[in-house]
Write a protein that holds these residues in place. Structure first.
Motif, PDB file in Angstrom:
ATOM      1  N   THR A  55       0.873  -1.187   0.000  1.00  0.00           N
ATOM      2  CA  THR A  55       0.000   0.000   0.000  1.00  0.00           C
ATOM      3  C   THR A  55       0.899   1.223   0.000  1.00  0.00           C
ATOM      4  N   PRO A  56       0.708   2.103  -0.956  1.00  0.00           N
ATOM      5  CA  PRO A  56       1.585   3.270  -1.019  1.00  0.00           C
ATOM      6  C   PRO A  56       1.483   4.092   0.255  1.00  0.00           C
ATOM      7  N   PRO A  57       2.633   4.486   0.829  1.00  0.00           N
ATOM      8  CA  PRO A  57       2.597   5.285   2.063  1.00  0.00           C
ATOM      9  C   PRO A  57       1.957   6.648   1.807  1.00  0.00           C
ATOM     10  N   ALA A  58       1.194   7.059   2.770  1.00  0.00           N
ATOM     11  CA  ALA A  58       0.557   8.380   2.649  1.00  0.00           C
ATOM     12  C   ALA A  58       1.618   9.467   2.689  1.00  0.00           C
ATOM     13  N   PRO A  59       1.620  10.323   1.684  1.00  0.00           N
ATOM     14  CA  PRO A  59       2.638  11.382   1.668  1.00  0.00           C
ATOM     15  C   PRO A  59       2.456  12.325   2.848  1.00  0.00           C
ATOM     16  N   PRO A  60       3.547  12.702   3.455  1.00  0.00           N
ATOM     17  CA  PRO A  60       3.440  13.658   4.573  1.00  0.00           C
ATOM     18  C   PRO A  60       2.908  15.008   4.092  1.00  0.00           C
ATOM     19  N   SER A  61       2.274  15.662   4.972  1.00  0.00           N
ATOM     20  CA  SER A  61       1.703  16.979   4.638  1.00  0.00           C
ATOM     21  C   SER A  61       2.805  17.964   4.299  1.00  0.00           C
ATOM     22  N   ALA A  62       2.574  18.679   3.166  1.00  0.00           N
ATOM     23  CA  ALA A  62       3.575  19.668   2.736  1.00  0.00           C
ATOM     24  C   ALA A  62       3.319  21.052   3.336  1.00  0.00           C
ATOM     25  N   GLU A  63       2.190  21.181   4.066  1.00  0.00           N
ATOM     26  CA  GLU A  63       1.875  22.496   4.661  1.00  0.00           C
ATOM     27  C   GLU A  63       2.680  22.694   5.933  1.00  0.00           C
ATOM     28  N   GLY A  84      11.700   8.739   1.475  1.00  0.00           N
ATOM     29  CA  GLY A  84      12.617   7.742   0.909  1.00  0.00           C
ATOM     30  C   GLY A  84      12.589   6.406   1.618  1.00  0.00           C
ATOM     31  N   ALA A  85      11.736   6.259   2.652  1.00  0.00           N
ATOM     32  CA  ALA A  85      11.713   5.005   3.410  1.00  0.00           C
ATOM     33  C   ALA A  85      11.284   3.835   2.537  1.00  0.00           C
ATOM     34  N   GLY A  86      10.242   4.048   1.712  1.00  0.00           N
ATOM     35  CA  GLY A  86       9.765   2.962   0.849  1.00  0.00           C
ATOM     36  C   GLY A  86      10.822   2.507  -0.135  1.00  0.00           C
ATOM     37  N   VAL A  87      11.569   3.463  -0.719  1.00  0.00           N
ATOM     38  CA  VAL A  87      12.625   3.110  -1.672  1.00  0.00           C
ATOM     39  C   VAL A  87      13.719   2.323  -0.983  1.00  0.00           C
ATOM     40  N   ARG A  88      14.096   2.769   0.213  1.00  0.00           N
ATOM     41  CA  ARG A  88      15.150   2.060   0.942  1.00  0.00           C
ATOM     42  C   ARG A  88      14.702   0.645   1.309  1.00  0.00           C
ATOM     43  N   GLU A  89      13.436   0.503   1.691  1.00  0.00           N
ATOM     44  CA  GLU A  89      12.945  -0.834   2.033  1.00  0.00           C
ATOM     45  C   GLU A  89      12.937  -1.744   0.809  1.00  0.00           C
ATOM     46  N   ALA A  90      12.493  -1.187  -0.346  1.00  0.00           N
ATOM     47  CA  ALA A  90      12.491  -1.991  -1.570  1.00  0.00           C
ATOM     48  C   ALA A  90      13.908  -2.385  -1.966  1.00  0.00           C
ATOM     49  N   LEU A  91      14.869  -1.450  -1.797  1.00  0.00           N
ATOM     50  CA  LEU A  91      16.256  -1.750  -2.129  1.00  0.00           C
ATOM     51  C   LEU A  91      16.807  -2.845  -1.208  1.00  0.00           C
ATOM     52  N   ALA A  92      16.479  -2.747   0.079  1.00  0.00           N
ATOM     53  CA  ALA A  92      16.942  -3.764   1.024  1.00  0.00           C
ATOM     54  C   ALA A  92      16.353  -5.127   0.680  1.00  0.00           C
ATOM     55  N   GLN A  93      15.071  -5.136   0.273  1.00  0.00           N
ATOM     56  CA  GLN A  93      14.433  -6.392  -0.097  1.00  0.00           C
ATOM     57  C   GLN A  93      15.077  -6.988  -1.347  1.00  0.00           C
ATOM     58  N   ALA A 236      20.227 -15.025 -15.111  1.00  0.00           N
ATOM     59  CA  ALA A 236      19.478 -13.954 -15.767  1.00  0.00           C
ATOM     60  C   ALA A 236      18.742 -13.101 -14.738  1.00  0.00           C
ATOM     61  N   GLU A 237      18.179 -13.756 -13.712  1.00  0.00           N
ATOM     62  CA  GLU A 237      17.478 -13.015 -12.664  1.00  0.00           C
ATOM     63  C   GLU A 237      18.432 -12.128 -11.883  1.00  0.00           C
ATOM     64  N   LEU A 238      19.632 -12.621 -11.619  1.00  0.00           N
ATOM     65  CA  LEU A 238      20.632 -11.809 -10.920  1.00  0.00           C
ATOM     66  C   LEU A 238      21.012 -10.578 -11.736  1.00  0.00           C
ATOM     67  N   GLU A 239      21.132 -10.758 -13.042  1.00  0.00           N
ATOM     68  CA  GLU A 239      21.461  -9.607 -13.896  1.00  0.00           C
ATOM     69  C   GLU A 239      20.354  -8.564 -13.853  1.00  0.00           C
ATOM     70  N   VAL A 240      19.079  -9.025 -13.815  1.00  0.00           N
ATOM     71  CA  VAL A 240      17.955  -8.082 -13.738  1.00  0.00           C
ATOM     72  C   VAL A 240      18.002  -7.315 -12.425  1.00  0.00           C
ATOM     73  N   LEU A 241      18.272  -8.030 -11.319  1.00  0.00           N
ATOM     74  CA  LEU A 241      18.354  -7.358 -10.022  1.00  0.00           C
ATOM     75  C   LEU A 241      19.490  -6.350  -9.979  1.00  0.00           C
ATOM     76  N   ARG A 242      20.635  -6.724 -10.554  1.00  0.00           N
ATOM     77  CA  ARG A 242      21.763  -5.793 -10.568  1.00  0.00           C
ATOM     78  C   ARG A 242      21.447  -4.560 -11.408  1.00  0.00           C
ATOM     79  N   SER A 243      20.731  -4.741 -12.521  1.00  0.00           N
ATOM     80  CA  SER A 243      20.404  -3.595 -13.363  1.00  0.00           C
ATOM     81  C   SER A 243      19.420  -2.665 -12.668  1.00  0.00           C
ATOM     82  N   ARG A 244      18.522  -3.226 -11.814  1.00  0.00           N
ATOM     83  CA  ARG A 244      17.585  -2.375 -11.077  1.00  0.00           C
ATOM     84  C   ARG A 244      18.293  -1.537 -10.036  1.00  0.00           C
ATOM     85  N   GLN A 245      19.372  -2.114  -9.465  1.00  0.00           N
ATOM     86  CA  GLN A 245      20.113  -1.340  -8.475  1.00  0.00           C
ATOM     87  C   GLN A 245      20.970  -0.262  -9.126  1.00  0.00           C
TER      88      GLN A 245
END
Length: 245
Positions: A55-63, A84-93, A236-245
């Motif tokens: 579930t996409p995290p609710a963006p913090p209020s910009a006000e 950036g928490a979601g990106v870091r979590e996805a990268l860690a995963q 091939a899967e490892l190459e895909v993961l490396r390219s995403r990083q």
């Protein structure tokens, strides 16, 4: 024998069960829970399941509240950290998945080397069986020639004895000798025939062993090819993961 691949529903159910138990739903954990499935297929199903569960995290209020105007700098840093928490979590995963795939690749390489060693041993055994078959065939040919020669000798002896018997007095004594000669010739032929029969039975056993070896070698080669195919998919899967990083 080829393994039955797991389905998306099986992987999703295993991942949910692991989460409920407080265990991270990694590739190895799901595979251990299912007791089957290749790492590549499990990883694809896990990616699909995570995408459906995320579930996409609710963006913090910009006000900026008036009360925190003096702390604008600190608030901006906190906002960037939360965004950036979601990106870091996805990268860690992704890094965790890459480590699991690397471990699975190493295991497949070890299995492939073991299959290669078994295939080499079976090939050597097959060659030895073929050599035995050739040797037995030569023995049979040799015994066949000896039997043919023995029959010729026995025939000549019978003819010679018959001629001698007609020309010599004391036919009864000659008949006794002739009968003894015939019995010896018959016994010699029986011995040769027994040896030939034994050699033929050994040849049949050697041919059967050779066929069994060839069947085992075909099965090992099929398993070896399947291991190489799965290892290629992991790379091939490892190459895909490396390219995403």
């Amino acid at each position: 024998m080829a393994r039955q691949e797991v389905t998306y529903e099986e992987v999703a159910a295993a991942a949910i069960s692991l989460q409920e138990d407080g265990t991270r739903a990694s590739i190895d954990a799901v595979r251990a829970a299912l007791g089957a499935g290749s790492p590549n297929v499990i990883h694809q199903h896990l990616l699909e399941w995570r995408a459906s569960e995320a579930t996409p995290p609710a963006p913090p209020s910009a006000e900026i509240p008036p009360s925190v105007a003096s702390a604008l700098g600190n608030w901006a840093q906190q906002f960037a950290h939360e965004a950036g928490a979601g990106v870091r979590e996805a990268l860690a995963q992704s890094e965790s998945d890459m480590a699991d795939l690397l471990a699975s690749s190493q295991q497949l390489e070890a299995e492939r080397d073991e299959l290669r060693a078994q295939l080499t041993g079976m090939t050597i055994a097959r060659d030895q069986a073929l050599a035995t078959v050739t040797e037995r065939d030569e023995d049979i040919q040799r015994l066949t020639m000896e039997l043919r020669n023995a029959r010729l000798v026995a025939t000549d002896a019978l003819v010679g004895k018959a001629k001698d018997q007609l020309a010599i007095e004391g036919k009864n004594e000659q008949l006794v000798d002739l009968r003894a000669q015939i019995e010896r010739n018959v016994a010699s032929q029986a011995t040769v025939s027994d040896a030939r029969l034994t050699a033929e039975m050994e040849l049949i056993g050697a041919v059967t062993a050779r066929d069994n070896f060839e069947a085992d070698i075909k099965e090992l080669r099929a398993r070896f090819d399947a291991s190489n195919a799965e290892r290629s998919a992991l790379r091939a899967e490892l190459e895909v993961l490396r390219s995403r990083q």
